[in-house]
Structures are given as structure tokens and as C-alpha cells.
Design an enzyme around this catalytic site. Structure first.
Site, PDB file in Angstrom:
ATOM      1  N   THR A 133      60.051  35.798   5.516  1.00  0.00           N
ATOM      2  CA  THR A 133      60.751  37.080   5.402  1.00  0.00           C
ATOM      3  C   THR A 133      60.278  38.076   6.456  1.00  0.00           C
ATOM      4  O   THR A 133      59.151  37.965   6.960  1.00  0.00           O
ATOM      5  CB  THR A 133      60.475  37.659   3.989  1.00  0.00           C
ATOM      6  N   ASP A 134      61.118  39.072   6.740  1.00  0.00           N
ATOM      7  CA  ASP A 134      60.696  40.155   7.646  1.00  0.00           C
ATOM      8  C   ASP A 134      59.689  41.092   6.970  1.00  0.00           C
ATOM      9  O   ASP A 134      59.070  41.918   7.631  1.00  0.00           O
ATOM     10  CB  ASP A 134      61.913  40.958   8.148  1.00  0.00           C
ATOM     11  N   GLU A 135      59.519  40.946   5.633  1.00  0.00           N
ATOM     12  CA  GLU A 135      58.624  41.879   4.919  1.00  0.00           C
ATOM     13  C   GLU A 135      57.162  41.667   5.301  1.00  0.00           C
ATOM     14  O   GLU A 135      56.324  42.527   5.029  1.00  0.00           O
ATOM     15  CB  GLU A 135      58.830  41.752   3.407  1.00  0.00           C
ATOM     16  N   TYR A 159      54.182  40.460  -2.947  1.00  0.00           N
ATOM     17  CA  TYR A 159      55.117  39.426  -2.465  1.00  0.00           C
ATOM     18  C   TYR A 159      54.958  39.230  -0.956  1.00  0.00           C
ATOM     19  O   TYR A 159      54.750  38.114  -0.475  1.00  0.00           O
ATOM     20  CB  TYR A 159      56.569  39.819  -2.796  1.00  0.00           C
ATOM     21  N   LYS A 163      53.602  35.955   1.207  1.00  0.00           N
ATOM     22  CA  LYS A 163      54.408  35.261   2.228  1.00  0.00           C
ATOM     23  C   LYS A 163      53.668  35.293   3.578  1.00  0.00           C
ATOM     24  O   LYS A 163      53.684  34.314   4.328  1.00  0.00           O
ATOM     25  CB  LYS A 163      55.794  35.904   2.370  1.00  0.00           C
TER      26      LYS A 163
HETATM   27  P1  NAD Z   1      65.042  32.663  -5.221  1.00  0.00           P
HETATM   28  O1  NAD Z   1      64.032  33.375  -6.059  1.00  0.00           O
HETATM   29  O2  NAD Z   1      66.496  32.880  -5.479  1.00  0.00           O
HETATM   30  O3  NAD Z   1      64.790  31.078  -5.309  1.00  0.00           O
HETATM   31  C1  NAD Z   1      63.518  30.519  -5.303  1.00  0.00           C
HETATM   32  C2  NAD Z   1      63.631  29.069  -5.755  1.00  0.00           C
HETATM   33  O4  NAD Z   1      62.317  28.502  -5.711  1.00  0.00           O
HETATM   34  C3  NAD Z   1      64.144  28.915  -7.188  1.00  0.00           C
HETATM   35  O5  NAD Z   1      65.113  27.897  -7.255  1.00  0.00           O
HETATM   36  C4  NAD Z   1      62.894  28.536  -7.983  1.00  0.00           C
HETATM   37  O6  NAD Z   1      63.180  27.701  -9.094  1.00  0.00           O
HETATM   38  C5  NAD Z   1      62.078  27.810  -6.918  1.00  0.00           C
HETATM   39  N1  NAD Z   1      60.644  27.870  -7.208  1.00  0.00           N
HETATM   40  C6  NAD Z   1      59.896  28.965  -7.534  1.00  0.00           C
HETATM   41  N2  NAD Z   1      58.625  28.613  -7.757  1.00  0.00           N
HETATM   42  C7  NAD Z   1      58.548  27.265  -7.555  1.00  0.00           C
HETATM   43  C8  NAD Z   1      57.492  26.312  -7.624  1.00  0.00           C
HETATM   44  N3  NAD Z   1      56.248  26.679  -7.971  1.00  0.00           N
HETATM   45  N4  NAD Z   1      57.769  25.021  -7.326  1.00  0.00           N
HETATM   46  C9  NAD Z   1      59.026  24.642  -6.984  1.00  0.00           C
HETATM   47  N5  NAD Z   1      60.063  25.488  -6.938  1.00  0.00           N
HETATM   48  C10 NAD Z   1      59.830  26.795  -7.207  1.00  0.00           C
HETATM   49  O7  NAD Z   1      64.664  33.032  -3.731  1.00  0.00           O
HETATM   50  P2  NAD Z   1      65.598  33.173  -2.449  1.00  0.00           P
HETATM   51  O8  NAD Z   1      66.071  34.567  -2.363  1.00  0.00           O
HETATM   52  O9  NAD Z   1      66.571  32.056  -2.424  1.00  0.00           O
HETATM   53  O10 NAD Z   1      64.511  32.966  -1.286  1.00  0.00           O
HETATM   54  C11 NAD Z   1      64.213  31.663  -0.790  1.00  0.00           C
HETATM   55  C12 NAD Z   1      63.158  31.770   0.296  1.00  0.00           C
HETATM   56  O11 NAD Z   1      63.626  32.611   1.347  1.00  0.00           O
HETATM   57  C13 NAD Z   1      61.845  32.391  -0.198  1.00  0.00           C
HETATM   58  O12 NAD Z   1      60.793  31.691   0.415  1.00  0.00           O
HETATM   59  C14 NAD Z   1      61.906  33.825   0.299  1.00  0.00           C
HETATM   60  O13 NAD Z   1      60.608  34.316   0.541  1.00  0.00           O
HETATM   61  C15 NAD Z   1      62.693  33.663   1.581  1.00  0.00           C
HETATM   62  N6  NAD Z   1      63.496  34.841   1.981  1.00  0.00           N
HETATM   63  C16 NAD Z   1      64.328  35.459   1.087  1.00  0.00           C
HETATM   64  C17 NAD Z   1      65.099  36.547   1.509  1.00  0.00           C
HETATM   65  C18 NAD Z   1      66.074  37.248   0.583  1.00  0.00           C
HETATM   66  O14 NAD Z   1      66.648  38.266   0.946  1.00  0.00           O
HETATM   67  N7  NAD Z   1      66.321  36.729  -0.606  1.00  0.00           N
HETATM   68  C19 NAD Z   1      65.003  36.999   2.830  1.00  0.00           C
HETATM   69  C20 NAD Z   1      64.137  36.334   3.711  1.00  0.00           C
HETATM   70  C21 NAD Z   1      63.395  35.245   3.279  1.00  0.00           C
HETATM   71  P1  TYD Z   2      65.542  44.106  -3.317  1.00  0.00           P
HETATM   72  O1  TYD Z   2      66.897  43.507  -3.510  1.00  0.00           O
HETATM   73  O2  TYD Z   2      64.566  43.997  -4.447  1.00  0.00           O
HETATM   74  O3  TYD Z   2      64.954  43.513  -1.970  1.00  0.00           O
HETATM   75  P2  TYD Z   2      63.607  43.909  -1.142  1.00  0.00           P
HETATM   76  O4  TYD Z   2      62.762  44.793  -1.962  1.00  0.00           O
HETATM   77  O5  TYD Z   2      63.005  42.566  -0.933  1.00  0.00           O
HETATM   78  O6  TYD Z   2      64.083  44.552   0.119  1.00  0.00           O
HETATM   79  O7  TYD Z   2      65.717  45.638  -2.998  1.00  0.00           O
HETATM   80  C1  TYD Z   2      66.445  46.085  -1.859  1.00  0.00           C
HETATM   81  C2  TYD Z   2      66.266  47.594  -1.755  1.00  0.00           C
HETATM   82  O8  TYD Z   2      66.896  48.200  -2.888  1.00  0.00           O
HETATM   83  C3  TYD Z   2      64.817  48.041  -1.787  1.00  0.00           C
HETATM   84  O9  TYD Z   2      64.657  49.146  -0.905  1.00  0.00           O
HETATM   85  C4  TYD Z   2      64.596  48.492  -3.225  1.00  0.00           C
HETATM   86  C5  TYD Z   2      65.970  48.999  -3.632  1.00  0.00           C
HETATM   87  N1  TYD Z   2      66.301  48.846  -5.074  1.00  0.00           N
HETATM   88  C6  TYD Z   2      66.764  49.955  -5.795  1.00  0.00           C
HETATM   89  O10 TYD Z   2      66.895  51.069  -5.260  1.00  0.00           O
HETATM   90  N2  TYD Z   2      67.088  49.769  -7.111  1.00  0.00           N
HETATM   91  C7  TYD Z   2      66.961  48.573  -7.742  1.00  0.00           C
HETATM   92  O11 TYD Z   2      67.234  48.476  -8.964  1.00  0.00           O
HETATM   93  C8  TYD Z   2      66.510  47.439  -6.980  1.00  0.00           C
HETATM   94  C9  TYD Z   2      66.356  46.076  -7.620  1.00  0.00           C
HETATM   95  C10 TYD Z   2      66.200  47.624  -5.637  1.00  0.00           C
END
Ligand code: NAD
Ligand code: TYD
Length: 380
Positions: A133-135, A159, A163
Site C-alpha cells: 500500500t501507499d500508506e 496497519y 505493511k
Molecule cells: P481484504 O481485507 O478485502 O482481503 C484480505 C483477504 O485476506 C481476505 O480474503 C482474508 O480472508 C484474507 N486473509 C486475512 N488474513 C489471512 C490469513 N492469516 N491467512 C490467509 N488469508 C488471510 O483486503 P483487500 O482490500 O483486498 O487488500 C488486499 C491486499 O492489498 C492487502 O495486502 C492490502 O494491504 C493491499 N492493498 C489494499 C488497498 C485497498 O485500498 N484496499 C490498497 C493498496 C494495497
Molecule cells: P478507508 O476506506 O478506511 O481507507 P484508508 O484509511 O485505508 O485510506 O478510509 C478512507 C478515508 O475515509 C480515510 O481518510 C478515512 C475516511 N473515513 C471516514 O471519513 N468515515 C468512515 O466511516 C470511514 C470508514 C473512513
């Protein structure tokens, strides 16, 4: 290629598996523990496809991972399994360290042992692609340049810190053991099948149900938004064409404040699902007599916006400089924010069964934990 995808029942992982099955001839071995965030239904038609195999395995279980490598003999790993929600990491960080750090180390070790026994050709061709992630870069001020692959790590939340730790482990396994790794750091994703505790699906579903739309702080924090299928395309490209040892930033060229995102959702819902309330209006005619008439009044979804106390340590702004992936691999996002958001909202309107099934007791408990004590500070 046979690709071992971890987290393939989650939001991005399932989009990636659907992409692999629909758009390539690769095979996918899907390793997922099925936590609250995982749901095999998110795989759609890929779920029963002959090139897809599902293994319910926890990446914290090293022996189970060794078995998966022995039995399936993958050509590549794409590692997405993680605990992924910042607010949950604030409420309970331990599982984030266990899965994101220890789980990644287990997977690296299982992969390294397996890889070290391959023949020379297969060893050269093998890839371990870590999806991050960019975080990990922390946050930016309003005028700061966007994150590049050289931006120092400065994670803010548990989180992001977990990461960041996993990214460091993956790089160390390359430098120390020569494991051919790739790392991608991507901005906020949105699209179908996202678990409705994240901003965009939460706001869509709350608005449809006439519930408050809880905006943290003043809603001025900025995120860069990428449609999930654009991310899946980028991941495939990096796996197939990226240089081992290299990192690629992925972003949507789409910076928005949270208020901009929430009002865009409200505007689209006003159009697709207008809410009218019937009201009896009492007026007086010229002779002072009361006349009652029934009128329909349109209620705007934005009237549900409710400002709640901010997230601790809330990062102000994320922005991605995608020059490297664009220049070296020719990738750029295809979906605009308006078209992607419309598709996403339509998907949630059309897939109420999926939504109902994921909003279990566990989900309701989380909503109570996160929003119960917050209370609304003010409305618009
Ligand atoms: P998500 O929470 O929707 O999915 C995570 C998946 O991992 C789920 O299916 C869960 O069952 C599985 N999982 C969790 N713990 C596990 C374990 N101990 N063993 C096996 N499986 C396990 O997450 P997402 O949003 O699909 O993100 C996927 C990846 O991409 C993550 O690594 C996250 O850090 C990264 N990412 C997410 C975003 C975003 O905006 N969602 C952006 C950049 C990077
Ligand atoms: P989120 O979807 O949790 O992603 P991330 O924190 O990983 O960027 O949140 C996106 C943005 O929205 C973040 O600045 C927090 C804000 N947010 C709210 O304002 N209200 C909410 O209920 C949630 C879940 C997020």
C-alpha cells in the site's frame, strides 16, 4: 504459469483471480483463511473454473503453506492476504502483526525453501510478488510532491506499520537470499465486492438505508482512488514484465477529499434512487380558508452527512507518482472516477444478496465498536 494467490477471496484478491481466469491462460491456486473479509462468492464464475483451485489455509500456519507449495508447485506467488482495515488496526493491532508480518515471513520462508530446490531455469523464472500500500510512506502536506518509489517509509497506523514491516522483509529476502521479488505500493481501491466497512461501500449502503454518513473530522483528508480492475491489470503486468527486485507505485491519478467522494456518491444516488417524501401542505386561499394539498418533496442523500470525531493519527493526504510503471511497463488507469463510481454504485444496488450475506453479526459488532462511541459532532 501457475500462480499461488494469497487473499484471493478478499476484495482485490478476488478481482485479481477473476482477471487471471477471464483474461489469461494462467492457473490460480487461491490460498485464503476466509476471515470476516474473505468470501468465495466474490470469485463469481472463476470460483468453479477448472484453472482455479481453492485452499482454505492461514498464512500463519507454516506447515500448511509448505504442503501447498509441495502439492501445487507454483511458478509465482502473488501475496495479498492481509488484515487491511486501518480502523480495525487501531482497535486491535495484534492480529495485524501476526498476519501481515509473521504471516508474510512464513510465506517468504515457505517460498524460499521451495524455490531453492527448483532447477536453474525455474529458479530464474520464479517470482514472489508482494502487494502493498501507499500508506507505508506516511502522509503528505497539501503542496508536497507525490510518493515515488524512493520516498522514505514513515507509516502512521498499526496497519501501515505492519505493511511497511512486511515490505522490508520481502526486500531483505531478495538482498540476502536472492529470492526474485517484486513489490507494488498502490493507493486506495474501490469497486465491486469491497467489504462494506471501507469508506465507499459503507457510504453507499448507509445512504440507501437512510442512515447517517459518518465523515471523520471535517472530511478534508485526501486519498488517491483507483478502480480495482485497473489495479488487477497493473498487478498482472508487473508480475509478467516487472524487473526482479524492483518496486512499482500504482495510483489512480485521482486525488479527492473525503467530502468530495461522499458528495459524489450522494449525487449519483440522488439520480439513480431519488428519495421523495410525501407531505401534506396546508396553505390559505384568498378568503383565509385552509386548503390541503399533497406534494412530493425530494430529499437529498447529502442531508445524511454527519461529521464524527476524527480517526487518531489520521493521514492527511496520499498521492502517487506513477511515472515508473507508466514509463517502464506502459500501464495507466483506464477507468475515470465518475465511471468507476457509477459502476460500483450500480453493482451494490444489484447485489443485495452478497451485501446481506457479508453483513453478519461480526460486521454489526464492528459497526457498534467503531461508530457506537463516536456519536455525531455536527451535520451539514
Ligand atoms: P481484504 O481485507 O478485502 O482481503 C484480505 C483477504 O485476506 C481476505 O480474503 C482474508 O480472508 C484474507 N486473509 C486475512 N488474513 C489471512 C490469513 N492469516 N491467512 C490467509 N488469508 C488471510 O483486503 P483487500 O482490500 O483486498 O487488500 C488486499 C491486499 O492489498 C492487502 O495486502 C492490502 O494491504 C493491499 N492493498 C489494499 C488497498 C485497498 O485500498 N484496499 C490498497 C493498496 C494495497
Ligand atoms: P478507508 O476506506 O478506511 O481507507 P484508508 O484509511 O485505508 O485510506 O478510509 C478512507 C478515508 O475515509 C480515510 O481518510 C478515512 C475516511 N473515513 C471516514 O471519513 N468515515 C468512515 O466511516 C470511514 C470508514 C473512513
Amino acid at each position: 504459469m501457475k500462480i499461488l494467490v494469497t487473499g484471493g477471496a478478499g476484495f482485490i484478491g478476488s478481482a485479481l483471480v477473476r482477471h487471471i481466469i477471464e483474461k489469461t491462460s494462467h492457473q490460480a491456486v487461491n490460498v485464503d483463511a476466509l476471515t470476516y473479509a474473505g468470501n468465495p462468492e466474490s470469485l463469481g464464475q472463476a470460483r468453479d473454473h477448472p484453472r482455479h483451485v481453492f485452499e482454505q489455509v492461514d498464512i500463519r500456519d507454516r506447515q500448511a503453506l509448505d504442503r501447498v507449495f509441495r502439492e501445487h508447485r507454483p511458478d509465482a506467488v502473488m501475496h495479498l492476504a492481509a488484515e487491511s482495515h486501518v480502523d480495525r488496526s487501531i482497535a486491535g493491532p495484534s492480529v495485524f502483526v501476526q498476519t501481515n508480518v509473521t504471516g508474510t515471513q512464513n510465506l517468504l520462508e515457505a517460498a524460499r525453501v521451495y524455490w531453492s530446490e527448483l532447477d536453474a531455469h525455474a529458479r530464474r523464472a520464479f517470482r514472489f510478488h508482494h502487494v502493498s500500500t501507499d500508506e507505508v510512506f506516511g502522509d503528505l502536506g497539501p503542496e508536497d510532491p507525490a510518493f515515488t518509489e524512493k520516498t522514505p517509509y514513515a507509516p502512521s497506523s498499526p496497519y501501515a506499520a505492519s505493511k511497511a514491516a512486511s515490505d522490508h522483509l520481502v526486500r531483505a529476502w531478495h538482498r540476502t537470499y536472492g529470492l526474485p521479488i517484486l513489490i507494488t505500493n498502490c493507493s486506495n481501491n474501490y469497486g465491486p465486492y469491497q467489504f462494506p466497512e471501507k469508506l465507499i461501500p459503507l457510504m453507499i449502503l448507509n445512504a440507501l438505508e437512510g442512515k447517517p454518513l459518518p465523515v471523520y473530522g471535517r472530511g478534508e483528508n485526501v486519498r488517491d482512488w483507483l478502480y480495482v480492475e485497473d489495479h488487477a491489470r497493473a498487478l498482472r503486468l508487473v508480475l509478467e514484465k516487472g524487473l526482479p527486485g524492483r518496486t512499482y507505485n500504482i495510483g489512480g491519478r485521482c486525488e479527492k477529499t473525503n467530502m468530495e467522494v461522499v458528495t459524489a456518491i450522494c449525487d449519483i444516488l440522488d439520480e439513480l434512487r431519488p428519495v421523495t417524501s410525501d407531505e401534506s401542505q396546508v396553505t390559505k386561499d384568498g378568503d383565509g380558508l385552509q386548503v390541503t394539498s399533497d406534494t412530493s418533496r425530494v430529499t437529498r442523500h447529502s442531508s445524511l452527512i454527519s461529521f464524527v470525531p476524527d480517526r487518531p493519527g489520521h493521514d492527511r493526504r496520499y498521492a502517487i507518482d506513477d511515472a515508473r510503471i507508466s514509463r517502464e511497463l506502459g500501464w495507466r488507469p483506464q477507468e475515470s472516477f465518475d465511471s468507476g463510481l457509477r459502476k460500483t454504485i450500480k453493482w451494490y444496488l444489484d447485489n443485495t444478496e452478497w451485501v446481506d450475506r457479508v453483513r453478519t453479526g461480526e460486521y454489526r459488532e464492528w459497526i457498534e465498536t467503531n461508530y457506537g462511541q463516536r456519536g455525531a459532532v455536527s451535520t451539514l
